[in-house]
Design a protein around this motif. Structure first.
Motif, mmCIF file in Angstrom:
data_model
loop_
_atom_site.group_PDB
_atom_site.id
_atom_site.type_symbol
_atom_site.label_atom_id
_atom_site.label_comp_id
_atom_site.label_asym_id
_atom_site.label_seq_id
_atom_site.Cartn_x
_atom_site.Cartn_y
_atom_site.Cartn_z
ATOM 1 N N GLU A 76 0.829 -1.217 0.000
ATOM 2 C CA GLU A 76 0.000 0.000 0.000
ATOM 3 C C GLU A 76 0.853 1.253 0.000
ATOM 4 N N LYS A 80 6.626 3.803 -1.956
ATOM 5 C CA LYS A 80 6.447 5.196 -2.365
ATOM 6 C C LYS A 80 7.628 6.043 -1.882
ATOM 7 N N HIS A 113 4.951 -0.271 -6.637
ATOM 8 C CA HIS A 113 4.005 0.862 -6.712
ATOM 9 C C HIS A 113 4.505 1.955 -5.775
ATOM 10 N N TRP A 117 4.696 9.846 -8.470
ATOM 11 C CA TRP A 117 3.341 10.202 -8.031
ATOM 12 C C TRP A 117 3.407 11.608 -7.455
ATOM 13 N N ASN A 160 1.945 7.216 -11.739
ATOM 14 C CA ASN A 160 0.645 7.025 -11.101
ATOM 15 C C ASN A 160 -0.182 8.311 -11.182
ATOM 16 N N GLU A 161 -1.400 8.200 -11.702
ATOM 17 C CA GLU A 161 -2.388 9.295 -11.662
ATOM 18 C C GLU A 161 -1.874 10.577 -12.335
ATOM 19 N N GLN A 244 -7.226 1.543 -11.777
ATOM 20 C CA GLN A 244 -7.299 1.372 -10.319
ATOM 21 C C GLN A 244 -8.619 0.734 -9.884
ATOM 22 N N HIS A 246 -11.275 2.053 -8.194
ATOM 23 C CA HIS A 246 -11.863 2.403 -6.898
ATOM 24 C C HIS A 246 -13.324 2.752 -7.185
ATOM 25 N N GLU A 277 -6.367 -1.842 -8.363
ATOM 26 C CA GLU A 277 -6.683 -1.416 -6.991
ATOM 27 C C GLU A 277 -8.171 -1.564 -6.672
ATOM 28 N N TRP A 319 -7.511 -3.659 -3.523
ATOM 29 C CA TRP A 319 -6.684 -2.782 -2.665
ATOM 30 C C TRP A 319 -6.913 -3.170 -1.203
ATOM 31 N N ARG A 325 -9.027 -4.127 6.916
ATOM 32 C CA ARG A 325 -8.185 -2.958 6.662
ATOM 33 C C ARG A 325 -8.516 -2.416 5.265
ATOM 34 N N TRP A 327 -8.181 1.508 3.149
ATOM 35 C CA TRP A 327 -7.908 2.948 3.146
ATOM 36 C C TRP A 327 -9.204 3.756 3.033
HETATM 37 C C1 XIL Z 1 -3.329 4.886 -0.489
HETATM 38 C C2 XIL Z 1 -3.050 3.952 0.684
HETATM 39 O O1 XIL Z 1 -3.942 2.892 0.668
HETATM 40 C C3 XIL Z 1 -3.190 4.748 1.968
HETATM 41 O O2 XIL Z 1 -2.869 3.922 3.071
HETATM 42 C C4 XIL Z 1 -2.285 5.957 1.901
HETATM 43 O O3 XIL Z 1 -2.456 6.743 2.981
HETATM 44 C C5 XIL Z 1 -2.590 6.795 0.679
HETATM 45 O O4 XIL Z 1 -2.472 6.003 -0.464
HETATM 46 N N1 XIL Z 1 -4.501 5.290 -5.422
HETATM 47 C C6 XIL Z 1 -3.222 4.807 -5.306
HETATM 48 C C7 XIL Z 1 -2.751 4.270 -4.025
HETATM 49 O O5 XIL Z 1 -2.518 4.715 -6.322
HETATM 50 O O6 XIL Z 1 -1.368 4.456 -3.837
HETATM 51 C C8 XIL Z 1 -3.510 4.865 -2.856
HETATM 52 O O7 XIL Z 1 -3.090 4.192 -1.687
HETATM 53 C C9 XIL Z 1 -4.986 4.741 -3.077
HETATM 54 C C10 XIL Z 1 -5.394 5.499 -4.315
#
Ligand code: XIL
Length: 371
Positions: A76, A80, A113, A117, A160-161, A244, A246, A277, A319, A325, A327
């Protein structure tokens, strides 16, 4: 009596669970041959999950479950910049290496990962980035980190992003310290340095916000496709796109045709696709657990069916694996304060309807030729 596959028997039988479990299942004692990764493998794909460092250290039951369901893991946070570059002169790989050791002992593959970023930057980094220093700082980081993990990672999320059409850049690039210091060529530098240092790790551009038929995501899909075309045209060594995923269970604008066209358009450029993710937030849904779980599962199924129909999609990562757990409980808290239920396993490591939905999508997906 459960027969462990040879791969797991060799790994010390870590996949065998003895604890009881709630909800849809599973029964005590589960073999990896029944897990999501085995199901994905039977279609030429992989399944995996992101691992939080604190869970890795303290939750043995959760970690014992990971090799049952997963063939790939990703950290996670441990890869980074914030973790790996505490100061300009120091590289700190300890936390990342704990995940590498876990993965090696269970014979799991690992995704890196991420190398670039705009978040999780150590404070010193944006302060030092400038047109004069940018290329050296970026290339040094990518070279050193990719070299450290050379031949041990299956994939790198190189960037990333990076897409944000609202920011007004001609290529649809997000306005970040990287773009300000280097212009769009920061992408070229990152991909080229990664390719030169660890050519065997699949080089991925990872992106969010491409899931729904709403105007901002429509723009983002268009901008991403244009960016990919321009990267390909100037021979930047990108190999795949990470979606991703989400997702939001309350979002009604899920158009399978739009999604399927989008992934097919990426594939037609000769790029691979990975779902990187996956999770489904339920923060806009009523509290009732049964209806939340059903909505999350239905949403997962609809999204995955549309995406996995494209044979260029090589695998799915969620993710996190269990609702123990996520995020999302930090990012989007529910008004009633209840924890969200966004992942395939519940807090007791029982399989939820979302797990069944992923298994069903994998079962109906066409077989892949390239893994
Ligand atoms: C998130 C982690 O899950 C958290 O614990 C951290 O605080 C912030 O980053 N997109 C991504 C991930 O590419 O790296 C992110 O992960 C979630 C969104």
């Amino acid at each position: 009596m459960i027969t462990l596959p040879r791969r797991l028997a060799l790994a010390g039988g870590a996949a065998l669970l003895t604890g009881g479990a709630a909800s849809v299942g599973p029964a005590p004692g589960i073999a990896a041959s029944d897990g999501l990764h085995s199901r994905a493998q039977s279609k030429g794909m992989f399944y995996g999950a992101a691992i939080d460092h604190a869970m890795l250290r303290r939750d043995a039951a959760y970690m014992a479950r990971v090799p049952v369901e997963c063939g790939m893991v990703v950290a996670e946070a441990s890869f980074k910049w914030e973790q790996i570059r505490p100061t300009p002169d120091r590289f700190a790989f300890e936390a990342a290496e704990e995940l590498m050791a876990f993965a090696a002992s269970r014979r799991l593959r690992v995704r890196g990962h991420t190398l670039v970023w705009h978040e999780a930057m150590p404070d010193w980094l944006p302060a030092q980035l400038s047109p004069a220093t940018g290329e050296r700082i970026l290339a040094t980081h990518v070279r050193t980190v990719a070299q450290h993990f050379r031949q041990r990672l299956a994939h790198w999320d190189v960037v990333n992003e990076v897409v944000q059409p609202e920011d007004g850049n001609a290529l649809g690039l997000r306005s970040t310290p990287w773009l300000k210091a280097l212009g769009p060529r920061y992408l070229d530098i990152a991909f080229e340095t990664c390719a030169a240092t660890d050519p065997g790790a699949l080089r991925v551009l990872n992106e969010y916000g491409t899931d729904y038929a709403v105007p901002w995501e429509e723009k983002k899909r268009g901008a991403l496709l244009d960016l990919l075309a321009s990267l390909k045209a100037r021979n930047v060594p990108i190999q795949a796109v990470g979606l991703q995923a989400h997702l939001d269970a309350s979002q009604v604008a899920l158009d399978q045709k739009v999604l399927n066209n989008f992934v097919n358009a990426i594939a037609s450029m000769g790029l691979g696709i990975i779902v990187t993710e996956l999770d489904v937030r339920d923060n806009n849904l009523p509290a009732d657990i049964a209806s939340r779980d059903a909505a999350v599962a239905a949403h997962t199924r609809a999204w995955l069916d549309a995406v996995l129909a494209c044979p260029a999609v090589s695998g799915v990562m969620s993710w996190g694996l269990s609702d123990r757990r996520s995020w999302l409980n930090e990012k989007y808290t529910r008004a009633d304060g209840l924890p969200q239920r966004p992942l395939p396993l519940d807090v007791d490591l029982g399989r939820k309807e979302m797990w069944e939905a992923i298994a069903a999508s994998l079962a109906t997906a066409p077989h892949r030729i390239v893994v």
